[in-house]
Design an enzyme around this catalytic site. Sequence first.
Site, mmCIF file in Angstrom:
data_model
loop_
_atom_site.group_PDB
_atom_site.id
_atom_site.type_symbol
_atom_site.label_atom_id
_atom_site.label_comp_id
_atom_site.label_asym_id
_atom_site.label_seq_id
_atom_site.Cartn_x
_atom_site.Cartn_y
_atom_site.Cartn_z
ATOM 1 N N TYR A 42 -8.134 118.285 35.836
ATOM 2 C CA TYR A 42 -9.118 117.562 34.966
ATOM 3 C C TYR A 42 -10.633 117.737 35.433
ATOM 4 O O TYR A 42 -11.513 118.336 34.751
ATOM 5 C CB TYR A 42 -8.886 116.264 34.562
ATOM 6 N N ASP A 101 -18.108 111.079 36.512
ATOM 7 C CA ASP A 101 -18.315 110.917 38.013
ATOM 8 C C ASP A 101 -17.053 111.612 38.699
ATOM 9 O O ASP A 101 -17.290 111.867 39.802
ATOM 10 C CB ASP A 101 -18.551 109.535 38.442
HETATM 11 P P1 NAD Z 1 -10.529 111.401 24.254
HETATM 12 O O1 NAD Z 1 -9.202 112.113 25.168
HETATM 13 O O2 NAD Z 1 -10.347 109.928 23.944
HETATM 14 O O3 NAD Z 1 -11.241 112.302 23.073
HETATM 15 C C1 NAD Z 1 -11.196 113.515 23.255
HETATM 16 C C2 NAD Z 1 -11.604 113.968 21.909
HETATM 17 O O4 NAD Z 1 -11.585 115.253 21.896
HETATM 18 C C3 NAD Z 1 -10.234 113.924 20.805
HETATM 19 O O5 NAD Z 1 -10.845 113.253 19.568
HETATM 20 C C4 NAD Z 1 -9.816 115.261 20.686
HETATM 21 O O6 NAD Z 1 -9.273 115.418 19.602
HETATM 22 C C5 NAD Z 1 -10.959 116.142 21.149
HETATM 23 N N1 NAD Z 1 -10.603 117.309 21.125
HETATM 24 C C6 NAD Z 1 -9.838 117.934 22.533
HETATM 25 N N2 NAD Z 1 -9.431 119.107 22.472
HETATM 26 C C7 NAD Z 1 -10.411 119.512 21.570
HETATM 27 C C8 NAD Z 1 -10.682 120.983 21.161
HETATM 28 N N3 NAD Z 1 -10.022 122.052 21.546
HETATM 29 N N4 NAD Z 1 -11.519 121.160 20.047
HETATM 30 C C9 NAD Z 1 -12.118 120.206 19.517
HETATM 31 N N5 NAD Z 1 -11.753 118.784 19.894
HETATM 32 C C10 NAD Z 1 -11.224 118.619 20.853
HETATM 33 O O7 NAD Z 1 -11.620 111.450 25.493
HETATM 34 P P2 NAD Z 1 -12.734 110.156 25.742
HETATM 35 O O8 NAD Z 1 -12.341 109.432 26.712
HETATM 36 O O9 NAD Z 1 -13.529 109.727 24.458
HETATM 37 O O10 NAD Z 1 -13.659 111.508 26.680
HETATM 38 C C11 NAD Z 1 -14.782 111.708 25.964
HETATM 39 C C12 NAD Z 1 -15.697 112.610 27.101
HETATM 40 O O11 NAD Z 1 -16.322 111.958 27.938
HETATM 41 C C13 NAD Z 1 -14.721 113.697 27.774
HETATM 42 O O12 NAD Z 1 -15.633 114.901 27.970
HETATM 43 C C14 NAD Z 1 -14.650 113.047 29.088
HETATM 44 O O13 NAD Z 1 -14.668 113.925 29.953
HETATM 45 C C15 NAD Z 1 -16.007 112.134 29.256
HETATM 46 N N6 NAD Z 1 -15.902 111.021 30.113
HETATM 47 C C16 NAD Z 1 -14.777 109.843 29.735
HETATM 48 C C17 NAD Z 1 -14.864 108.966 30.704
HETATM 49 C C18 NAD Z 1 -13.902 107.789 30.401
HETATM 50 O O14 NAD Z 1 -13.608 106.880 30.913
HETATM 51 N N7 NAD Z 1 -13.047 107.965 29.508
HETATM 52 C C19 NAD Z 1 -15.739 108.638 31.555
HETATM 53 C C20 NAD Z 1 -16.725 109.615 31.758
HETATM 54 C C21 NAD Z 1 -16.758 110.711 30.831
#
Ligand code: NAD
Length: 338
Positions: free
Chosen positions: A148, A124
Amino acid sequence: MKVAITGGAGFIGSNLTYYLSEERPDWKITILDALTYAGNLETIEPLLGKINFIKLDIADREAVTNIFATEKFDLVFHLAAESHVDRSILSGEPFVRTNVLGTQNLLDASRAHGVGKFVHVSTDEVYGALGPTGRFVESTPLDPTSPYAASKAASDLMALAVSKTFGFDVVVTRCTNNYGPYHFPEKFIPLFITNALEDKQLPLYGDGNQIRSWLHVKDHARALLMVAERGRKGEVYNIGGMEEAELPNRLVAEMICERLNKPKSLIKYVEDRLAHDRRYAIDYTKINRELGWKPEVHFQKGLPETVEWYVNNKAWWTRVKSGAYLEFYEKNYRNRGL
Ligand code: NAD
Ligand code: TYD
């Protein structure tokens, strides 16, 4: 059904993998993850006999193409990303590399090698900040305020453009703030829980009255499965928390202290984040109407359970809060008066 989950060693990706391996035991799941600072093989270790893991940097175009040509996935859940706003303020480059270029590589390889559906997991935060009233709907104009969020907005638009241009079956989800197990302790809730457990100060940005809408990660995983199976091609679906879980950071910090029996004096008001979004709130009417999804986990239950999880999994987070983590911590908080 061959399913790829990018970023499956991170917070939401690992929770999604656990959820899918229960709900769809016949699916052949492969996690694709570069294991950056945020990815942790230990998190998914119990699943490793059941699912495959391939170490892959999604920004490496040749490697992505080769893996998609060999594996022939039917469905992709794309969660790999650089995900922390404060890190993006320190340096935007890794965000463009992974979130924009990486997503483009995956979209191209998916189209070229027979993927039937691509679920692009977004946030969001692409909508920017809300004032005291109103909610984000899917047609709210994109107005990201952090590098970001800008990189996620760019990747959303690329994903939707590929769907429009080529008729490729892409669905974009935009979810609010998640919480739950395996959340990396640089983010607000796990940082405050683990700092409190170590009797360290809890750095609350600005006046602490910024509002976030909290959703348990399991509710998010359930929404992603529904979207993968029944979401309409080229559509965006907002995923949001209950109204009762729209809370100022200050209150959440206090709830954490109370739950852990720690003094609220641990909370330290520090210099604010640049361009700190004041409020997020999601209108999830569309996914509710079309797919029947709504949040189920109440924050009053989910937060204490999450606190318990960190109490019981100290080994996991102490290993994570070391090395490069400490360097980032020092950089981000040094000049904030912590
Ligand atoms: P996180 O940072 O915990 O995990 C990200 C993962 O992506 C890690 O395992 C990392 O090793 C991997 N990664 C990073 N760069 C990479 C690359 N170049 N190649 C392959 N793998 C790679 O993130 P999260 O909180 O689990 O978020 C996951 C997704 O959900 C993201 O796209 C984020 O934008 C989205 N999101 C997160 C939230 C939240 O509250 N955390 C809310 C909405 C959406
Ligand atoms: P965060 O978990 O980084 O998620 P996002 O910025 O994507 O919403 O932060 C959640 C809220 O907590 C946000 O308003 C910023 C605030 N915050 C603090 O007050 N102190 C901190 O040390 C962190 C990391 C976040």
